[in-house]
Design a protein around this motif. Structure first.
Motif, PDB file in Angstrom:
ATOM      1  N   ALA A   4       0.939  -1.279   0.124  1.00 49.12           N
ATOM      2  CA  ALA A   4       0.153   0.084   0.071  1.00 49.12           C
ATOM      3  C   ALA A   4       0.669   1.249   0.063  1.00 49.12           C
ATOM      4  N   LEU A   5       1.935   1.224   0.505  1.00 43.47           N
ATOM      5  CA  LEU A   5       2.923   2.368   0.387  1.00 43.47           C
ATOM      6  C   LEU A   5       3.488   2.581  -0.665  1.00 43.47           C
ATOM      7  N   ILE A   6       3.512   1.566  -1.572  1.00 41.42           N
ATOM      8  CA  ILE A   6       4.277   1.644  -2.917  1.00 41.42           C
ATOM      9  C   ILE A   6       3.308   2.272  -3.991  1.00 41.42           C
ATOM     10  N   TYR A   7       2.181   1.745  -3.926  1.00 39.29           N
ATOM     11  CA  TYR A   7       0.973   2.287  -4.992  1.00 39.29           C
ATOM     12  C   TYR A   7       0.258   3.369  -4.440  1.00 39.29           C
ATOM     13  N   GLY A   8       0.171   3.428  -3.215  1.00 35.13           N
ATOM     14  CA  GLY A   8      -0.913   4.467  -2.675  1.00 35.13           C
ATOM     15  C   GLY A   8      -2.130   4.417  -3.101  1.00 35.13           C
ATOM     16  N   THR A   9      -2.680   5.412  -3.561  1.00 34.04           N
ATOM     17  CA  THR A   9      -4.044   5.554  -4.022  1.00 34.04           C
ATOM     18  C   THR A   9      -4.252   5.138  -5.734  1.00 34.04           C
ATOM     19  N   ASN A  10      -3.237   4.935  -6.156  1.00 33.57           N
ATOM     20  CA  ASN A  10      -3.229   4.597  -7.522  1.00 33.57           C
ATOM     21  C   ASN A  10      -3.558   3.175  -7.917  1.00 33.57           C
ATOM     22  N   CYS A  11      -3.754   2.294  -7.075  1.00 34.69           N
ATOM     23  CA  CYS A  11      -4.289   0.894  -7.190  1.00 34.69           C
ATOM     24  C   CYS A  11      -5.638   0.857  -7.060  1.00 34.69           C
TER      25      CYS A  11
END
Length: 219
Positions: free
Chosen positions: A172-179
């Motif tokens: 979740a820290l990597i793609y944040g809200t983009n997933c």
């Protein structure tokens, strides 16, 4: 009762204690609506769920440890063979059911992600079918040993549960809200574990189909 069996039995007791503890927290939340378990910084990991994660890791390791000790010291017993799968199913299925609706069972962790309900149903149903198959086979004097597909299914389930407990961290820290919703890495792991579970269940049934027609022979 030898050491491996004691480890297995203690794991069952610990799982029951965990379930009771989570139930107590649920009751506390009902009587104290303001009770909230904090997330750890910006990680998104809830404090209670982190504790459950640590417990789950230890319990999963003891599952490996008791079997290893039993084989190494030639201490495989009928009681151990009975208790070990009971402990496995209790550990995994209780976590799967608990994680179906954390908004209900653990509303003190409002940001916690859940376990796909349909995946949970398939996982639990598969275990019921395979256990029933083993019971029928045992009555006919046939022993159905765990195969590589069943072991792979168990490992994938444990991995998926771990990442659900960690609330999709660190992904979740990597793609944040983009997933997109429903397409997280953790969701993919849950789907993969479910697929492996269903496939392994089908393999068990197909390989041991003679049990249903009264044939005591076993390939």
């Amino acid at each position: 009762m030898n050491l491996p069996t004691k480890i297995t039995f203690s794991r069952i007791i610990a799982i029951v204690v965990l379930i009771l503890t989570l139930f107590v927290l649920f009751i506390v939340k009902q009587f104290n609506p303001g009770f909230i378990s904090p997330d750890l910084g910006n990680s998104g990991i809830n404090a209670v769920f982190l504790a459950v994660f640590v417990f789950f890791l230890i319990a999963s390791y003891t599952d490996h440890l008791d079997g290893k000790l039993a084989r190494k010291n030639n201490q495989v017993t009928a009681l151990g063979k009975f208790l070990d799968p009971v402990a496995d199913k209790l550990l995994i299925n209780s976590m799967v059911i608990f994680l179906i609706a954390p908004q209900i069972f653990a509303s003190y962790a409002p940001n916690q992600m859940g376990f796909c309900m349909w995946c949970a149903i398939l996982l639990v149903a598969r275990d019921i079918v395979v256990d029933a198959l083993r019971f029928i086979a045992a009555e006919k004097g046939v022993v159905i040993a765990a195969n590589i597909f069943g072991k792979l299914k168990t490992v994938l389930e444990m991995v998926a549960i771990c990442f659900v407990l960690l609330n999709d961290w660190p992904f979740a820290l990597i793609y944040g809200t983009n997933c997109p919703k429903g397409l997280t890495v953790t969701d993919f792991l849950v789907y993969l574990a479910t697929l492996a579970s269903v496939v392994s269940g089908i393999i068990y049934v197909v390989q041991n189909r003679k049990v249903f027609i009264g044939d005591k022979s076993h390939d």
